[in-house]
Every structure is written in structure tokens, then in C-alpha cells.
Design a protein around this motif. Structure first.
Motif, mmCIF file in Angstrom:
data_model
loop_
_atom_site.group_PDB
_atom_site.id
_atom_site.type_symbol
_atom_site.label_atom_id
_atom_site.label_comp_id
_atom_site.label_asym_id
_atom_site.label_seq_id
_atom_site.Cartn_x
_atom_site.Cartn_y
_atom_site.Cartn_z
ATOM 1 N N SER A 5 -2.534 8.301 -9.758
ATOM 2 C CA SER A 5 -3.199 8.016 -8.487
ATOM 3 C C SER A 5 -4.499 8.808 -8.348
ATOM 4 O O SER A 5 -5.497 8.304 -7.824
ATOM 5 C CB SER A 5 -2.269 8.343 -7.313
ATOM 6 N N GLY A 9 -3.301 2.410 -14.100
ATOM 7 C CA GLY A 9 -1.978 2.362 -13.499
ATOM 8 C C GLY A 9 -0.992 1.592 -14.361
ATOM 9 O O GLY A 9 0.152 2.022 -14.543
ATOM 10 N N LEU A 10 -1.440 0.460 -14.918
ATOM 11 C CA LEU A 10 -0.564 -0.323 -15.789
ATOM 12 C C LEU A 10 -0.172 0.460 -17.042
ATOM 13 O O LEU A 10 0.968 0.379 -17.514
ATOM 14 C CB LEU A 10 -1.256 -1.636 -16.181
ATOM 15 N N LEU A 13 2.702 2.963 -16.335
ATOM 16 C CA LEU A 13 4.035 2.499 -15.957
ATOM 17 C C LEU A 13 5.038 2.794 -17.073
ATOM 18 O O LEU A 13 4.845 2.428 -18.223
ATOM 19 C CB LEU A 13 4.009 0.985 -15.688
ATOM 20 N N GLY A 39 1.763 7.761 -3.193
ATOM 21 C CA GLY A 39 2.127 7.660 -4.603
ATOM 22 C C GLY A 39 2.538 9.011 -5.172
ATOM 23 O O GLY A 39 3.552 9.129 -5.873
ATOM 24 N N HIS A 48 6.436 10.300 -6.046
ATOM 25 C CA HIS A 48 6.654 10.838 -7.392
ATOM 26 C C HIS A 48 7.359 12.194 -7.307
ATOM 27 O O HIS A 48 8.323 12.470 -8.050
ATOM 28 C CB HIS A 48 5.326 10.955 -8.122
ATOM 29 N N VAL A 60 6.707 6.142 -11.759
ATOM 30 C CA VAL A 60 6.281 4.768 -11.505
ATOM 31 C C VAL A 60 5.575 4.657 -10.151
ATOM 32 O O VAL A 60 4.658 3.843 -9.986
ATOM 33 C CB VAL A 60 7.494 3.797 -11.556
ATOM 34 N N TYR A 61 5.976 5.480 -9.190
ATOM 35 C CA TYR A 61 5.323 5.429 -7.874
ATOM 36 C C TYR A 61 3.860 5.852 -7.966
ATOM 37 O O TYR A 61 2.989 5.287 -7.294
ATOM 38 C CB TYR A 61 6.069 6.325 -6.887
ATOM 39 N N VAL A 119 2.038 2.967 -9.605
ATOM 40 C CA VAL A 119 1.872 1.870 -8.645
ATOM 41 C C VAL A 119 0.773 2.210 -7.636
ATOM 42 O O VAL A 119 -0.008 1.337 -7.225
ATOM 43 C CB VAL A 119 3.205 1.582 -7.925
ATOM 44 N N SER A 152 -1.905 3.911 -8.245
ATOM 45 C CA SER A 152 -3.166 3.636 -8.930
ATOM 46 C C SER A 152 -3.481 2.145 -8.918
ATOM 47 O O SER A 152 -4.623 1.730 -8.669
ATOM 48 C CB SER A 152 -3.092 4.144 -10.374
ATOM 49 N N ILE A 153 -2.466 1.328 -9.170
ATOM 50 C CA ILE A 153 -2.661 -0.128 -9.182
ATOM 51 C C ILE A 153 -3.050 -0.642 -7.794
ATOM 52 O O ILE A 153 -3.956 -1.477 -7.652
ATOM 53 C CB ILE A 153 -1.381 -0.828 -9.678
ATOM 54 N N LEU A 154 -2.373 -0.134 -6.767
ATOM 55 C CA LEU A 154 -2.677 -0.574 -5.400
ATOM 56 C C LEU A 154 -4.089 -0.184 -4.983
ATOM 57 O O LEU A 154 -4.782 -0.957 -4.307
ATOM 58 C CB LEU A 154 -1.656 0.013 -4.422
#
Length: 322
Positions: A39, A103-104, A107, A184, A188, A195-196, A199, A201-203
């Protein structure tokens, strides 16, 4: 005078955002290196992208302010949309794409426990700096919206000032992104599941992508020739009809050629039945008078087609051609 004041206000808003983003980007980068938080990496990429974008916006302000010349009789105002478009594309590539891909990639990696306090401190400091920058852009947007009797968000989306829109949107996205990053990191820490963080980072990347696409679309529309809203059309119509030489207006077209600057084309009927040379002089005089308004970059008037119906003016402020 009012236009120059608003231009100076926009410049101050960009410079404030640039300074805040550089400080915040450095802090986030250090935190990301120390903690390895996905994140925080996303937030660092976001802030560096915003800082780079502010440079583009400064260029937009500088180049759009150049006076008109023979090659560009309507001025260089559209350069503001070109450089703002570059900034929006930069936000998408350097901010959104980097954040989502990172982010991906994180994971399922199972990051080890770390000192989360550093992340919380940096996020809190970043929120303060970004909040100060957003408060400035919000004040400017709210003030301009009040002048036009519209909502602040509505004004930001519709304004012909791309710098204000970009800084407002990027600062708002920055504050939302900080909240996402906080949760995030917190989840964690509470669950021990990385994973949070990934996620988060992806969001953040998705948020930046949405903002970038909106900014790209708005700049595209203005580059193609965004027509002025009805409020401005009515003000221009009233401004033309206040000239005693003009009996009626049968055609009017206004489109933005820069921040709060329009190109005006109108077909008019003149009072009386003057000779051709006198008619040309009258049309030129009215056009010159319209161009003295700081919001009119260029005015072109022609005679109405015989039998064309007149446009009916509403009560308007003849100075409100923004």
C-alpha cells in the motif's frame, strides 16, 4: 483583471500542491523501502505521479497565458488542455498502472511482520499535507461555484479551467487513497495476512485510474471544442443586444478556446439600411467592443439570413461570459 486574479490563484494552488506532493512522496518512499508495504509503494507512486503532473499543470498555466498573435488570433488557451491531458495520462500510467501491477504481484507473497508504526506516521503526516492542499483547491472551487450559483462538485466537473479540476481531483483522490492505504496496513497488522495490503495497493490504483479517465475525457472534450453553457450563451446574447446598432441576433455560437475564454460567432440584423461599407464598420465596431471583455478571445459577426428568427435573450449579467 478578475481573470488575472483567478489565474494567479490557480498558480498558487498548483505550487502548493506541488510542494505538498514532493514532501509526501519522499516520506512515502522512505516508508515503503523500510517496511515493504504494498500500500505504501502504491501511495509513493501516486504522490510521485501527482508531483510530476503538477509540473505539467505549471506548463499549462504558463503556455496558455501567452497573448494572441497572427497565427493564433484566439490565443493559446487550448494549450492548457493539452498539458493537462499529459498530466492525466501520467496519473494513469505512473500512478494507476504501477499501483495495480504492484498490488497484483504482492498477492499471496506472505510478507513478514514489520514495524507498522512508520506507515501510520507517514500516512498521518501525508494526510495533513494533502488536506492543506485540498483545502486550497476546494476554497477556490467553492468561490467560483458561488459566483455561478452552482454546486462545487458540479463546477469542478464542468469548469473550463483544467488546472483547478486536475488539482481538486488529484488532491481528493490522494485523501481517499490515504484512507484505503491505512486500512490495508491496519488489516495486515491485525490479521497477519499480507493480502489486505496488496488489495489496498490495487484499490488505490483503481481509484487513480477512474480519476485519470475522467480528467482525460474532460480535456478531450475541451480540445474538440466544448460549447459554452446556456448561462454564458445568454450573457453573450445580452452583451450583443446592448449595442444600439444591433436590432436582433439570429445565430450565436460560443466555444471555449482556453480557461474562461470563448470564441464568439454571431449573425445579427443591424438597425436601419446602411451602405455595405457602413455595415462592415458597424459589425467590426460591435466585435471589437465584445473583445474588450476579458472572457472573449475573439468575436466574429456577420449579417443574418433573411427571415431567420431572432434569439430571445433572458435576463443575464453581460459581464458573466465565463
Amino acid at each position: 483583471m478578475a481573470n488575472r486574479k483567478r489565474s494567479g490563484e490557480s498558480l498558487f494552488t498548483v505550487l502548493l500542491a506541488l510542494g505538498a506532493n514532493i514532501v509526501v512522496a519522499l516520506a512515502k518512499t522512505v516508508a515503503a523501502i523500510i517496511t515493504g508495504s504494498a500500500s505504501m509503494v502504491a501511495e509513493a507512486a501516486h504522490s510521485w505521479a501527482d508531483a510530476g503532473n503538477e509540473v505539467f499543470l505549471l506548463q499549462a498555466e504558463r503556455r496558455a497565458a501567452r497573448p494572441s498573435d497572427d497565427l493564433h488570433p484566439s490565443g493559446y488557451g487550448r494549450e492548457a488542455y493539452v498539458w493537462s491531458l499529459f498530466a492525466a495520462v501520467g496519473l494513469f500510467t505512473a500512478g494507476a498502472v504501477v499501483s495495480i501491477l504492484h498490488g497484483l504481484s504482492q498477492l499471496g507473497t506472505g510478507e513478514p511482520d514489520k514495524d507498522y508504526l512508520i506507515n501510520y506516521i507517514v500516512l498521518a503526516v501525508a494526510f495533513v499535507f494533502e488536506g492543506i492542499s485540498f483545502a486550497q483547491s476546494f476554497r477556490q472551487a467553492r468561490s467560483m461555484a458561488a459566483e455561478r450559483d452552482t454546486g462545487t462538485l458540479e463546477h469542478v466537473l464542468s469548469t473550463s479551467n483544467p488546472t483547478l479540476r486536475a488539482v481538486f481531483a488529484e488532491d481528493a483522490a490522494a485523501l481517499i487513497g490515504l484512507v484505503i492505504a491505512f486500512f490495508g496496513v491496519l488489516l495486515h497488522e491485525l490479521t497477519g495476512n499480507a493480502v489486505y495490503d496488496a488489495v489496498g495497493s490495487i484499490l488505490v490504483g483503481i481509484l487513480l485510474a477512474v480519476v485519470a479517465v475522467v480528467l482525460i475525457d474532460r480535456n478531450r472534450r475541451f480540445l474538440l471544442g466544448e460549447p459554452a453553457p446556456d448561462r454564458v450563451q445568454q450573457a453573450a446574447l445580452a452583451a450583443i443586444l446592448q449595442h444600439p446598432e444591433v436590432e436582433r441576433v439570429t445565430y450565436l455560437h460560443l466555444e471555449y478556446v482556453g480557461p474562461e475564454r470563448v470564441f464568439l460567432v454571431a449573425a445579427v440584423d443591424l438597425v436601419g439600411d446602411d451602405r455595405e461599407a457602413d455595415v462592415a464598420d458597424d459589425l467590426y465596431a460591435v466585435a471589437q467592443s465584445l473583445e474588450r471583455n476579458e472572457h472573449v478571445a475573439e468575436a466574429v459577426l456577420t449579417l443574418s439570413k433573411r427571415g431567420a428568427p431572432a434569439l430571445l435573450p433572458r435576463d443575464s449579467d453581460t459581464e458573466d461570459l465565463r
